[in-house]
Design a protein around this motif. Structure first.
Motif, PDB file in Angstrom:
ATOM      1  N   GLY A 312     149.408  34.439  24.596  1.00  0.00           N
ATOM      2  CA  GLY A 312     148.022  34.948  24.914  1.00  0.00           C
ATOM      3  C   GLY A 312     147.387  36.316  24.244  1.00  0.00           C
ATOM      4  N   PHE A 313     148.008  36.355  22.682  1.00  0.00           N
ATOM      5  CA  PHE A 313     147.843  37.672  21.984  1.00  0.00           C
ATOM      6  C   PHE A 313     146.191  37.494  21.884  1.00  0.00           C
ATOM      7  CE2 PHE A 313     152.460  36.996  20.216  1.00  0.00           C
ATOM      8  CZ  PHE A 313     152.794  38.187  21.113  1.00  0.00           C
ATOM      9  N   GLU A 314     145.496  36.598  21.623  1.00  0.00           N
ATOM     10  CA  GLU A 314     144.244  36.220  21.514  1.00  0.00           C
ATOM     11  C   GLU A 314     143.371  37.288  22.461  1.00  0.00           C
ATOM     12  OE1 GLU A 314     142.957  32.346  21.365  1.00  0.00           O
ATOM     13  OE2 GLU A 314     143.970  31.746  23.468  1.00  0.00           O
ATOM     14  N   SER A 315     143.719  37.497  23.542  1.00  0.00           N
ATOM     15  CA  SER A 315     143.116  38.070  24.307  1.00  0.00           C
ATOM     16  C   SER A 315     142.801  39.893  23.934  1.00  0.00           C
ATOM     17  CB  SER A 315     143.746  38.216  25.877  1.00  0.00           C
ATOM     18  OG  SER A 315     145.118  39.272  25.758  1.00  0.00           O
ATOM     19  N   ILE A 316     143.801  39.972  22.875  1.00  0.00           N
ATOM     20  CA  ILE A 316     143.510  41.382  21.954  1.00  0.00           C
ATOM     21  C   ILE A 316     142.979  41.215  20.974  1.00  0.00           C
ATOM     22  CG2 ILE A 316     144.837  43.572  21.327  1.00  0.00           C
ATOM     23  CD1 ILE A 316     146.969  42.975  23.236  1.00  0.00           C
ATOM     24  N   PRO A 317     141.661  41.374  20.610  1.00  0.00           N
ATOM     25  CA  PRO A 317     140.579  41.123  19.470  1.00  0.00           C
ATOM     26  C   PRO A 317     141.396  41.975  18.278  1.00  0.00           C
ATOM     27  CG  PRO A 317     139.304  41.338  21.138  1.00  0.00           C
ATOM     28  CD  PRO A 317     140.575  42.092  21.763  1.00  0.00           C
ATOM     29  N   GLY A 318     141.544  41.131  17.187  1.00  0.00           N
ATOM     30  CA  GLY A 318     142.016  41.957  16.066  1.00  0.00           C
ATOM     31  C   GLY A 318     143.466  42.213  15.907  1.00  0.00           C
ATOM     32  N   MET A 319     144.237  41.763  17.085  1.00  0.00           N
ATOM     33  CA  MET A 319     145.782  41.878  16.929  1.00  0.00           C
ATOM     34  C   MET A 319     146.400  42.084  15.696  1.00  0.00           C
ATOM     35  SD  MET A 319     148.536  40.941  19.995  1.00  0.00           S
ATOM     36  CE  MET A 319     150.184  41.576  20.038  1.00  0.00           C
ATOM     37  N   PHE A 320     146.233  40.937  15.074  1.00  0.00           N
ATOM     38  CA  PHE A 320     147.052  40.706  14.084  1.00  0.00           C
ATOM     39  C   PHE A 320     146.068  40.996  12.515  1.00  0.00           C
ATOM     40  CE2 PHE A 320     148.844  37.741  16.922  1.00  0.00           C
ATOM     41  CZ  PHE A 320     149.998  38.185  16.565  1.00  0.00           C
ATOM     42  N   GLU A 321     145.161  41.936  12.594  1.00  0.00           N
ATOM     43  CA  GLU A 321     144.284  42.135  11.556  1.00  0.00           C
ATOM     44  C   GLU A 321     144.825  43.274  10.688  1.00  0.00           C
ATOM     45  OE1 GLU A 321     140.259  43.583  12.790  1.00  0.00           O
ATOM     46  OE2 GLU A 321     139.711  41.264  13.120  1.00  0.00           O
ATOM     47  N   ILE A 341     157.174  38.802  11.589  1.00  0.00           N
ATOM     48  CA  ILE A 341     156.311  39.112  12.683  1.00  0.00           C
ATOM     49  C   ILE A 341     156.063  40.398  12.838  1.00  0.00           C
ATOM     50  CG2 ILE A 341     155.707  38.876  15.018  1.00  0.00           C
ATOM     51  CD1 ILE A 341     156.788  36.247  15.215  1.00  0.00           C
ATOM     52  N   ASP A 342     154.851  41.055  12.856  1.00  0.00           N
ATOM     53  CA  ASP A 342     154.682  42.587  12.822  1.00  0.00           C
ATOM     54  C   ASP A 342     155.171  42.963  14.328  1.00  0.00           C
ATOM     55  OD1 ASP A 342     153.483  44.936  12.640  1.00  0.00           O
ATOM     56  OD2 ASP A 342     151.508  44.449  12.499  1.00  0.00           O
ATOM     57  N   GLU A 343     155.811  43.961  14.321  1.00  0.00           N
ATOM     58  CA  GLU A 343     156.298  44.835  15.607  1.00  0.00           C
ATOM     59  C   GLU A 343     155.599  45.844  15.943  1.00  0.00           C
ATOM     60  OE1 GLU A 343     160.061  46.729  14.896  1.00  0.00           O
ATOM     61  OE2 GLU A 343     159.654  47.311  13.158  1.00  0.00           O
ATOM     62  N   ASN A 344     154.429  46.301  14.956  1.00  0.00           N
ATOM     63  CA  ASN A 344     153.471  47.206  15.336  1.00  0.00           C
ATOM     64  C   ASN A 344     152.067  46.991  15.682  1.00  0.00           C
ATOM     65  OD1 ASN A 344     155.736  49.337  14.442  1.00  0.00           O
ATOM     66  ND2 ASN A 344     155.105  48.664  12.374  1.00  0.00           N
ATOM     67  N   THR A 345     151.718  45.678  16.159  1.00  0.00           N
ATOM     68  CA  THR A 345     150.607  45.153  16.667  1.00  0.00           C
ATOM     69  C   THR A 345     149.688  46.074  17.586  1.00  0.00           C
ATOM     70  OG1 THR A 345     151.682  43.821  17.867  1.00  0.00           O
ATOM     71  CG2 THR A 345     150.959  42.865  15.863  1.00  0.00           C
ATOM     72  N   SER A 431     158.888  43.136  11.079  1.00  0.00           N
ATOM     73  CA  SER A 431     158.348  43.592   9.745  1.00  0.00           C
ATOM     74  C   SER A 431     157.088  44.313  10.381  1.00  0.00           C
ATOM     75  CB  SER A 431     157.751  42.401   8.766  1.00  0.00           C
ATOM     76  OG  SER A 431     157.306  43.055   7.542  1.00  0.00           O
ATOM     77  N   SER A 432     156.393  45.021   9.237  1.00  0.00           N
ATOM     78  CA  SER A 432     155.127  45.607   9.717  1.00  0.00           C
ATOM     79  C   SER A 432     153.892  44.604   9.345  1.00  0.00           C
ATOM     80  CB  SER A 432     154.941  46.877   8.749  1.00  0.00           C
ATOM     81  OG  SER A 432     155.074  46.817   7.338  1.00  0.00           O
ATOM     82  N   LYS A 433     154.415  43.559   8.907  1.00  0.00           N
ATOM     83  CA  LYS A 433     153.112  42.536   8.486  1.00  0.00           C
ATOM     84  C   LYS A 433     153.618  41.119   9.134  1.00  0.00           C
ATOM     85  CE  LYS A 433     150.938  43.973   4.379  1.00  0.00           C
ATOM     86  NZ  LYS A 433     149.453  43.967   4.867  1.00  0.00           N
ATOM     87  N   THR A 434     152.778  40.345   9.626  1.00  0.00           N
ATOM     88  CA  THR A 434     153.150  38.788   9.976  1.00  0.00           C
ATOM     89  C   THR A 434     153.073  37.946   8.690  1.00  0.00           C
ATOM     90  OG1 THR A 434     152.353  39.345  12.111  1.00  0.00           O
ATOM     91  CG2 THR A 434     152.751  37.066  11.445  1.00  0.00           C
TER      92      THR A 434
END
Length: 468
Positions: A312-321, A341-345, A431-434
């Motif tokens: 359900g991450f898509e409920s947060i717009p731009g979470m992986f931008e 996978i980013d740990e700082n989303t 990581s800091s990126k996915t």
């Protein structure tokens, strides 16, 4: 001497002109080259377990080098360019071809996370040990230096800079705060590349832009077996970009990675343009995201599922931008062995939540947790159960398509014979990126299409993709 009739000469000239015209306007075709898995270059007879551990350990070492320019700073225009957070040692696949008028062999590590093609060059200021002879540009009549007036050495889109009337580069792999980070320096140059078509024929492409690196501190590639890096990112100095600009190929390339657990009996193929096979089945795709000053293959990640549990991450717009500080973002990178996978989303810790789903799945099945840090540095590991095969899957939900990862490619398996009691681990790092790395690309036809097709994928038995 008998004269050739004027009519015959006219006919010959017509056919010659027609051939030249058709050659000049012919469609781009393709190119193929052998893709050699790096473990084939390791000395000695390593077991499958030893090969796997070495590959993973290389990837672990890379996690210690995280540094990214901010969105206000182009990664291509800074003197010390910082590629994705890993050093060259983490790359896994090699291509081999010849350069120069003397047909000098080079072995370059395939990397979709950087664009510059470079090899070590004499005379060396500081070169790492190399078993094959180091290329000496002074012996090649087809070699020349990129002039300072070249578009890549001046102006807003420059990739290099002019110093002492030479077009030079200075690339650092890793964080600027680390004094011993790997680095390569050299002169931007032109040279003839000779790609083998078969055992007899060769495709020669003149004046290819590459880096002649003569100063490479703190770099050590595969025990001297590797001479440099083959950049395949979107930059204008990348291989695919250069070939496409010349009209030799359409701007797309593809590979299919044989599972790392399998013994690779022969090289697979790195394919360009029309040499990419037409996939059979449901080819999926997602568009690339273009960020100013960024040449990596960014894509839009919406959500992640572990098994059938969508987070359900898509409920947060731009979470992986990609964020303003240069961190974040989702991308595809063959040079990263194990996915991250980013740990700082923003709003939620994506890495922590995904790992919690894996843990809940195996705890529910009463697997015994392996306590303490394993040598491979994975966070979540369990002891094996005889006959168990129902390893949980993961799906990356991209805009436009779902990237499904089979359970056997989501885990690292430690050989029971080597360790006494076998164990397995979830093959993910924080990581800091996915990043979708090579481990989760096994047995998948991967296509990078810069003509508007974006990132494409479909499952395939990659061991079948080889030269006759």
């Amino acid at each position: 001497m008998d004269r050739i009739p004027v009519f015959t000469i006219a006919i010959l000239l017509f056919f010659i002109a027609s051939f030249q015209a058709s050659s000049a306007t012919s469609k781009p075709t393709g190119l193929s080259m052998k893709l050699i898995r790096r473990d084939l270059l390791f000395p000695g007879n390593l077991t499958t377990f030893q090969r796997m551990r070495r590959l993973v350990q290389l990837s672990v070492r890379a996690q210690n080098f995280d540094s990214f320019p901010s969105l206000n700073q182009s990664e291509d225009n800074v003197l010390v360019r910082l590629p994705i957070g890993r050093v060259p040692e983490s790359y896994a696949y090699v291509v081999e071809f010849k350069i120069g008028s003397q047909f000098h062999p080079v072995k370059l590590l395939m990397d979709t996370g950087s664009s510059l093609i470079w090899t070590q060059c004499e005379p060396c200021i500081q070169c790492y040990p190399q078993k094959v002879p180091i290329f000496d540009s002074r012996t090649s009549t087809s070699y020349s230096k990129l002039p300072c007036t070249h578009e890549l050495c001046q102006g807003e889109n420059n990739r290099f800079r002019c110093y002492n009337n030479e077009c030079v580069y200075n690339i650092q792999y890793g964080a600027t705060s680390r004094r011993n980070s790997p680095r390569t320096k050299g002169v931007a140059s032109f040279e003839a590349f000779r790609f083998p078509v078969d055992t007899v024929h060769t495709t020669v492409i003149n004046d290819m832009i590459f880096g002649c690196s003569n100063d490479n501190p703190n770099i050590d590639l595969a025990n001297g077996q590797i001479s440099g890096i083959l950049g395949l990112s979107r930059g204008p100095d990348g291989l695919a970009s250069q070939l496409a600009k010349r009209g030799i190929i359409e701007n797309r390339f593809s590979y299919c990675l044989v599972p790392f657990h399998d013994v690779l009996r022969q090289p697979t193929i790195l394919r360009f343009g029309d040499h990419i096979p037409l996939p059979v089945g449901n080819l999926q795709y997602t568009d690339f995201i273009l960020y100013p000053g960024r040449n990596h293959y960014y894509v839009e990640l919406l959500d992640i599922s572990v098994g059938f549990q969508k987070k359900g991450f898509e409920s947060i717009p731009g979470m992986f931008e990609l964020r303003q500080d240069g961190l974040g973002g989702s991308l595809i990178d063959s040079g990263t062995v194990v996915s991250t996978i980013d740990e700082n989303t923003i709003g939620r810790n994506a890495y922590k939540e995904v790992m919690a789903e894996f843990q809940a799945y195996y705890d529910k099945k009463n697997f015994r947790r392996k306590v303490g840090q394993v040598e491979e540095k994975f966070e979540l590991c369990y002891y094996n159960k005889a006959g168990f095969r129902d390893f949980v899957t993961m799906t990356l939900h991209f805009e436009g398509g779902d990237y499904f990862i089979d359970g056997k490619y989501m885990h690292y398996f430690a050989d029971e014979e080597e360790e006494g009691e076998g164990y397995f681990c979830v093959a993910l790092f924080k990581s800091s990126k996915t990043i979708l790395g090579a481990w989760q690309q096994q047995n998948m036809r991967i296509i990078y299409d810069m003509n508007g097709g974006g990132f494409q994928w479909i499952t395939e038995t990659c061991a079948n993709d080889h030269f006759p």
